[in-house]
Scaffold this motif. Structure first.
Motif, PDB file in Angstrom:
ATOM      1  N   UNK A 106      43.766  44.087  28.497  1.00  0.00           N
ATOM      2  CA  UNK A 106      44.572  45.216  28.967  1.00  0.00           C
ATOM      3  C   UNK A 106      43.842  46.030  30.033  1.00  0.00           C
ATOM      4  N   UNK A 107      42.521  45.894  30.113  1.00  0.00           N
ATOM      5  CA  UNK A 107      41.761  46.595  31.155  1.00  0.00           C
ATOM      6  C   UNK A 107      41.862  45.882  32.499  1.00  0.00           C
ATOM      7  N   UNK A 108      42.538  44.729  32.508  1.00  0.00           N
ATOM      8  CA  UNK A 108      42.749  43.922  33.708  1.00  0.00           C
ATOM      9  C   UNK A 108      41.448  43.587  34.424  1.00  0.00           C
ATOM     10  N   UNK A 109      40.531  42.899  33.718  1.00  0.00           N
ATOM     11  CA  UNK A 109      39.244  42.557  34.333  1.00  0.00           C
ATOM     12  C   UNK A 109      39.421  41.585  35.497  1.00  0.00           C
ATOM     13  N   UNK A 110      38.571  41.754  36.496  1.00  0.00           N
ATOM     14  CA  UNK A 110      38.594  40.875  37.660  1.00  0.00           C
ATOM     15  C   UNK A 110      37.720  39.648  37.447  1.00  0.00           C
ATOM     16  N   UNK A 111      37.730  38.775  38.436  1.00  0.00           N
ATOM     17  CA  UNK A 111      36.954  37.539  38.356  1.00  0.00           C
ATOM     18  C   UNK A 111      35.466  37.840  38.198  1.00  0.00           C
ATOM     19  N   UNK A 112      34.952  38.807  38.955  1.00  0.00           N
ATOM     20  CA  UNK A 112      33.527  39.141  38.850  1.00  0.00           C
ATOM     21  C   UNK A 112      33.194  39.683  37.463  1.00  0.00           C
TER      22      UNK A 112
END
Length: 144
Positions: A106-112
């Protein structure tokens, strides 16, 4: 020489409830102190076919030429990027459990962020990509 991993015992002793991972100021999730082997199931499933991916990659050129190898792999397996992302999400959901992983996602983590998480977990669990492990022959003694 490979032997007993006392670091695993130290992890369990230091973090009996799990390895804390701070996601945000308000969210900390826990990874198990010991790496559960079933976390790898999505990568080893027939749907993802990791062995087939590696085989296909090696068939598409010299490993020193990554561009042609990736292009050939994507031509053979056009759904690979989406399949890989799904498999990684599935692996992390198995590792953290549905409830914790839903909060993390839900925190919408990015690829990095995902890459940093995975490399940090590998380091914490004492696993390195590309490390050679001794062959079974070298581990078996004939008693002499």
């Amino acid at each position: 020489m490979t032997g007993i991993d006392l670091a695993a015992y130290a992890r369990e002793f230091a973090h009996p409830e799990g390895i804390p991972i701070t996601v945000t100021a308000d969210l900390t999730i826990l990874a198990p102190a010991e790496f559960p082997i079933d976390v790898l199931d999505p990568l080893l499933s027939d749907d993802f076919d990791l062995v087939g991916v590696v085989k296909s990659a090696l068939e598409h050129g010299d490993t020193s030429e990554i561009g042609p190898m990736i292009l050939g792999l994507l031509l053979d397996r056009p759904t690979l990027p989406a399949d890989l992302i799904k498999a990684l999400h599935d692996c992390l959901e198995i590792l953290f459990g549905q409830e914790q992983y839903a909060k993390f996602r839900a925190t919408r983590p990015g690829i990095k962020t995902i890459a940093f998480l995975i490399t940090g977990l590998l380091r914490e669990y004492g696993v390195g990509l590309g490390e050679a492990s001794p062959s079974l022959e070298s581990a078996v003694s004939d008693g002499e």
